[in-house]
Write an enzyme that holds these catalytic residues in place. Structure first.
Site, PDB file in Angstrom:
ATOM      1  N   ASP A  69       9.322  30.883 -29.776  1.00 54.33           N
ATOM      2  CA  ASP A  69      10.448  31.340 -30.581  1.00 54.33           C
ATOM      3  C   ASP A  69      10.025  31.235 -32.047  1.00 54.33           C
ATOM      4  O   ASP A  69       9.272  30.329 -32.407  1.00 54.33           O
ATOM      5  CB  ASP A  69      11.665  30.451 -30.310  1.00 54.33           C
ATOM      6  CG  ASP A  69      12.833  30.792 -31.209  1.00 54.33           C
ATOM      7  OD1 ASP A  69      13.257  31.955 -31.211  1.00 54.33           O
ATOM      8  OD2 ASP A  69      13.301  29.882 -31.927  1.00 54.33           O
ATOM      9  N   CYS A 116       3.687   1.697   2.580  1.00 56.71           N
ATOM     10  CA  CYS A 116       4.961   1.023   2.278  1.00 56.71           C
ATOM     11  C   CYS A 116       5.852   1.935   1.439  1.00 56.71           C
ATOM     12  O   CYS A 116       7.046   2.081   1.698  1.00 56.71           O
ATOM     13  CB  CYS A 116       4.720  -0.274   1.501  1.00 56.71           C
ATOM     14  SG  CYS A 116       3.691  -1.479   2.353  1.00 56.71           S
ATOM     15  N   ASP A 168      17.811  29.176 -27.079  1.00 56.57           N
ATOM     16  CA  ASP A 168      16.532  29.162 -26.344  1.00 56.57           C
ATOM     17  C   ASP A 168      16.665  28.497 -24.975  1.00 56.57           C
ATOM     18  O   ASP A 168      15.759  28.602 -24.149  1.00 56.57           O
ATOM     19  CB  ASP A 168      15.457  28.411 -27.147  1.00 56.57           C
ATOM     20  CG  ASP A 168      15.170  29.067 -28.489  1.00 56.57           C
ATOM     21  OD1 ASP A 168      15.159  30.311 -28.534  1.00 56.57           O
ATOM     22  OD2 ASP A 168      14.978  28.343 -29.483  1.00 56.57           O
ATOM     23  N   CYS A 172       0.838  -1.196   0.000  1.00 51.66           N
ATOM     24  CA  CYS A 172       0.000   0.000   0.000  1.00 51.66           C
ATOM     25  C   CYS A 172       0.877   1.251   0.000  1.00 51.66           C
ATOM     26  O   CYS A 172       2.100   1.163   0.032  1.00 51.66           O
ATOM     27  CB  CYS A 172      -0.946   0.010   1.200  1.00 51.66           C
ATOM     28  SG  CYS A 172      -0.083   0.178   2.774  1.00 51.66           S
ATOM     29  N   CYS A 180      41.848 -22.014 -16.791  1.00 47.30           N
ATOM     30  CA  CYS A 180      42.032 -22.544 -15.436  1.00 47.30           C
ATOM     31  C   CYS A 180      41.155 -21.767 -14.454  1.00 47.30           C
ATOM     32  O   CYS A 180      40.491 -20.791 -14.823  1.00 47.30           O
ATOM     33  CB  CYS A 180      43.492 -22.444 -15.006  1.00 47.30           C
ATOM     34  SG  CYS A 180      44.067 -20.742 -14.912  1.00 47.30           S
ATOM     35  N   CYS A 211      41.483 -17.966 -14.298  1.00 46.13           N
ATOM     36  CA  CYS A 211      40.744 -17.199 -15.316  1.00 46.13           C
ATOM     37  C   CYS A 211      39.341 -16.877 -14.819  1.00 46.13           C
ATOM     38  O   CYS A 211      38.865 -15.739 -14.913  1.00 46.13           O
ATOM     39  CB  CYS A 211      40.654 -17.987 -16.620  1.00 46.13           C
ATOM     40  SG  CYS A 211      42.226 -18.388 -17.379  1.00 46.13           S
ATOM     41  N   ASP A 230      13.660  25.742 -29.937  1.00 40.72           N
ATOM     42  CA  ASP A 230      14.346  24.575 -30.505  1.00 40.72           C
ATOM     43  C   ASP A 230      15.861  24.712 -30.560  1.00 40.72           C
ATOM     44  O   ASP A 230      16.549  23.764 -30.884  1.00 40.72           O
ATOM     45  CB  ASP A 230      13.834  24.308 -31.926  1.00 40.72           C
ATOM     46  CG  ASP A 230      14.404  25.311 -32.923  1.00 40.72           C
ATOM     47  OD1 ASP A 230      14.500  26.504 -32.565  1.00 40.72           O
ATOM     48  OD2 ASP A 230      14.762  24.898 -34.037  1.00 40.72           O
TER      49      ASP A 230
END
Length: 807
Positions: free
Chosen positions: A504, A22, A706, A19, A87, A90, A702
């Site tokens: 703009d 929690c 800006d 809930c 081995c 590794c 854009d």
């Protein structure tokens, strides 16, 4: 790996929350960790979004904190085949190397099987990073696809279905016995053995302690951490009914009445309550899964495999294993797997999933391509430039996930209430019991207990906890399907408050790319005149020259070689083409050369009043006419601005252009107020002036210039076809680059906030009405349980209506 940043963000998947209480507890616990600056836990999404300093705290510390609080963090898992080990040393080396990587919880390397199993957090590390690490250690790792990833949500749903089936089978005989008790149902046949207390005990006990174990565990963890949640209410209510019935059973067994008359038991109350709560949780899990449909759709756009050239051979590899610099072959009809650059080939690519533009874009060597777009008709060889989490689609998915995982300010109401809710309800239940036991029905323990149980069960705060996050998830997900990316729930909320939009001009209202718009030539042979003008301009690097050349080439007119070329700053150009002198430029250029152009004055004034840049052309000292270039208006700008006005929003255009040009553009699209000749650094100041008037301002832009204004505005909106810097500074990104998206974003914000308010109203009304009704004895506990389950499901289903919104 990258060096640690001052602040990083991580997304942790959490299991075990029941809930809103929690979620609040985990959130508070994470915020107490040194180095964690912010934490938002989304109960509906079951995720924690954490901002932290990696020099002070690690993901392992956060995971440990979550476990200490009684929950668990869900980890991604991946298996690799390891090539090159000889081995045990590794295997140990690889294991240590993987375990040291940030985001890896556990790595185990098996030398005999030549495999590695890794548990990790995908928010911080990818399988490609692990493959690179193994490669650096001198070995080779190949991802095992069939074992990659664990869909814990599906496993959880399957587990709940199994629990429900067992619980329903055991509870049904108890329900049968209860229903047949009523006077109006006395005609229902009931086997005598079902009324035996021992039989009811045998049926109820597995439901109470095996199926219901999760509630006891959750309640214990909550109380251990000095908190209370839904599990406390459920375990208290069901335990009271079960143990009181057990007491009656033992008392009956010890009495001489044992073989004659069994007392009224309440085993069915506890068993049916648990069954109904699990049913509600199952419905809730299924519905919550649907709220993340947007993420699934976006992920579904990704290609699954790629054909890569490695060591001279074509190899099909999973997209997750692609590395920067890989050479990829993309056949006609296939999805482009990652962002890259075309090395060879020509084709048209459908980019509509990203830009909304239905016309395929021509691609040739040197052009960029975007992952998940579709290669239409030619083969392409591309070089991967961005893979994994860096691709454009992955970034979009990340933005949507972060938005769905964030909190809107309105959720603070629910957080405050749910934080104190459970202790208050326990207090009300206790008072209810005492009033019934001592005053209303003195000495009637069973009746008083039943009323208290009903209060405990009806008051679960689940619906309250789900009210806001489910709507945010559904709303931001639906917006993403329309190409509108909200960076967080707070921006989704603040968007509906906007009163003024500042646009703009270049790249926002207009296309941001000059185009040849008008050709007014007196020459008898226009094609020859255009060929000469275009050829002369081809040598110029000026953006206006590029627009002229592009426009002439689109008319199918071939260009000639230029014998001489001279750019005259502030005037124009002079060139020799096919032995003829060509002049293109301003009035000053033709005046200097003594060429009469007075008959074009009216046309020049008209073109300039329309916001176009008009240029004069002369061939061999003879005036041939006027050509005009303009940054043309986007097709949807006028419609987008009209829709904003319909919503009652003031629209202002801001630009560095002169007042005359700016006003001409504004008149064409229906903008009344223009701020012209504003320097890039002055845009943010203009936004502040509007805010000082008490207005909520959104800035739309854009470009790099800006970015300060976007960051200053109450809501910054970036056009997705613009620069990455603008999108980084913005709160909302319009992927399709159309102004109609602004009105759609406001509309989506208003509908989402309306949906949240509906959810909060019904969640609060449910508890406000339900608790007193239960306290005065008008609700049986099992009815209260069913109502509690339905309240959570109804809130989620109401939020899901946003997934069908049309903008």
């Amino acid at each position: 790996m990258e060096k640690p940043l001052e602040q990083q963000q991580a997304m942790l998947q959490i299991a075990g929350m029941t809930c809103a209480a929690c979620a609040n507890r985990i959130e508070k616990g994470l915020k107490k960790l040194e180095g964690v600056t912010d934490a938002n836990v989304n109960f509906a999404l079951e995720k924690a979004a954490v901002t932290y300093n990696p020099n002070q705290v690690s993901l392992k510390d956060m995971e440990q904190k979550i476990e200490d609080l009684g929950y668990s963090s869900v980890k991604d898992q991946v298996d690799f085949n390891i090539i090159g080990m000889t081995c045990a040393a590794c295997a140990t080396r690889i294991e240590k190397g993987l375990n040291k990587m940030p985001g890896v919880s556990k790595a185990v390397v098996n030398l005999a099987l030549e495999t590695a199993h890794v548990e990790y957090n995908s928010a911080e590390i990818s399988s490609a990073d692990m493959i690179n690490k193994v490669d650096q250690l001198g070995y080779q790792a190949i991802r095992k696809q069939e074992n990659a990833g664990v869909d814990y949500r599906q496993k959880e749903i399957q587990h709940k279905k199994m629990q429900l089936a067992v619980s329903a089978i055991l509870s049904f005989p108890l329900l049968w016995a209860m229903v047949s008790h009523f006077s109006f149902t006395s005609w229902i046949y009931l086997p005598d053995f079902l009324m035996n207390p021992w039989v009811q005990l045998v049926l109820a006990t597995p439901v109470q302690f095996i199926i219901g174990r999760q509630f006891y565990v959750g309640a214990y963890k909550a109380l251990r951490n000095k908190s209370a949640n839904m599990d406390v209410l459920v375990s208290l209510g069901t335990s009271a009914a079960y143990f009181y019935s057990l007491y009656l059973t033992i008392q009956w067994a010890a009495s001489s009445e044992m073989h004659r008359h069994a007392p009224d038991m309440y085993y069915e109350t506890s068993a049916i309550l648990i069954t109904l709560i699990i049913l509600g949780k199952l419905f809730e899990a299924l519905a919550k899964g649907r709220t993340s449909e947007a993420i699934k759709k976006l992920m579904g756009l990704q290609a699954k495999t790629a054909l890569v050239i490695r060591d001279g051979a074509e190899v099909s590899v999973p997209v997750e294993d692609l590395l920067i610099g890989d050479i990829i072959l993309v056949k006609p009809g296939e999805k482009i797997p990652v962002d890259g650059k075309v090395l060879e080939g020509n084709s048209a690519v459908d980019e509509s999933m990203l830009t909304g533009e239905s016309i395929p874009v021509e691609k040739r060597a040197g052009d960029g391509v975007i992952g998940a777009t579709v290669n239409k008709n030619g083969s392409l060889k591309i070089e991967a430039t961005r893979v994994g989490k860096e691709t454009a689609l992955a970034q979009i998915i990340k933005v949507v996930e972060e938005a769905q995982g964030s909190k809107a300010p309105i959720q603070r109401i629910a957080d405050v209430i749910s934080g104190i809710f459970v202790p208050i309800v326990v207090g009300i239940a206790l008072v209810t019991f005492l009033i019934w036991f001592f005053w209303i029905q003195p000495g009637e323990f069973a009746a008083a207990l039943e009323k208290a149980i009903a209060v405990l069960v009806i008051a679960c705060p689940c619906a309250l906890g789900l009210a806001t996050p489910t709507s945010i998830m559904a709303g931001s997900g639906r917006a993403a399907e329309f190409g509108i990316l909200f960076k967080g729930g707070e921006h989704l909320e603040s968007m509906q408050k906007v009163q003024t939009i500042v646009l703009d001009k270049t790249g926002t209202v207009t296309k941001g790319k000059p185009e040849l718009t008008d050709i007014l030539l007196d020459s008898a042979d226009q094609r020859t005149a255009l060929r000469l003008i275009g050829s002369a301009e081809k040598r110029s690097e000026h953006p206006l020259a590029e627009a002229i050349v592009s426009g002439i080439l689109q008319k199918g007119i071939p260009l000639s070689l230029v014998e001489e070329f001279e750019a005259i700053p502030g005037y124009g150009i002079r060139a020799i083409v096919e032995g003829k002198e060509v002049l293109v430029g301003t009035r000053k250029l033709l005046q200097r050369e003594g060429i009469d152009f007075r008959k074009s004055d009216t046309a020049m004034e008209r073109l300039e009043s329309e916001g176009k840049t008009a240029m004069l052309a002369a061939i061999n000292n003879q005036f041939v006419g006027v050509i005009a270039v303009a940054d043309t208006i986007k097709e949807t700008s006028k419609e987008g601005i009209a829709r904003l006005k319909q919503l009652g929003i003031e629209v202002i255009m801001i630009t560095g252009d002169n007042q005359r040009t700016a006003q001409a553009i504004a008149n064409q699209v229906g903008i009344d107020l223009v701020l012209a000749e504003v320097l890039p650094e002055g845009k943010a100041e203009e936004v502040k002036k509007l805010q000082a008037q008490g207005r909520k301002v959104a800035m739309v832009g854009d470009g790099i210039n800006d970015a300060p204004a976007l960051a200053t505005a109450d809501v910054g909106i970036a056009i997705g076809t613009g620069t990455d810097i603008a999108m980084e500074a913005a709160d909302v990104t319009l992927m399709r680059g159309e102004l109609t998206g602004i009105a759609e974003a406001i509309d989506m914000s208003r509908k989402t906030m309306s949906n949240i308010k509906q959810n909060l109203f019904w969640a609060l009304a449910y508890n406000t009405l339900g608790i007193p009704i239960a306290a005065i004895g008008l609700l049986a506990p099992w009815v209260a349980g069913a109502a509690m389950a339905l309240s959570s499901v109804s809130v989620v289903l109401n939020a899901l209506r946003l997934q069908r919104v049309k903008l």
